[in-house]
Scaffold this active site. Sequence first.
Site: not given
Length: 131
Positions: A25, A58
């Site tokens: 991430s 993300y």
Amino acid sequence: MKLHLLKSKIHNARVTSGDLEYEGSITIDQELLLLAEMIPNEKVLVVNNNNGERFETYIINGEPGSRVIQLNGAAARCALPGDEIIIMTFAVMDEKKARTFQPMVLIVDHLNNPKRRHRIGQEDEQLSSSI
């Protein structure tokens, strides 16, 4: 027909750190997320202006006011602390909506303080670094 369009971006962001041991991430200061109209878990395309690398990951919420832009997991190999990156989100919409949609652009300084933001096609909104 559905089209994929730029929804928002954080421009000129600097990587502050990396954590190879994290599962993956990009951690972004929550204040920057709000200004850029991005949300946790949203998919992002990241472009490294220093080496041309492009990758998807993300978003994870970072501490508000920390100005953190931390790459985690494998993404930490794609940019070094200090590298300048662009973080982009995209949306899927029908052609009619796409013709009038205006993405949000947040421009930050070399310390990731918000400088200004605007919707593409509109005037800049100057931002105080004390946000």
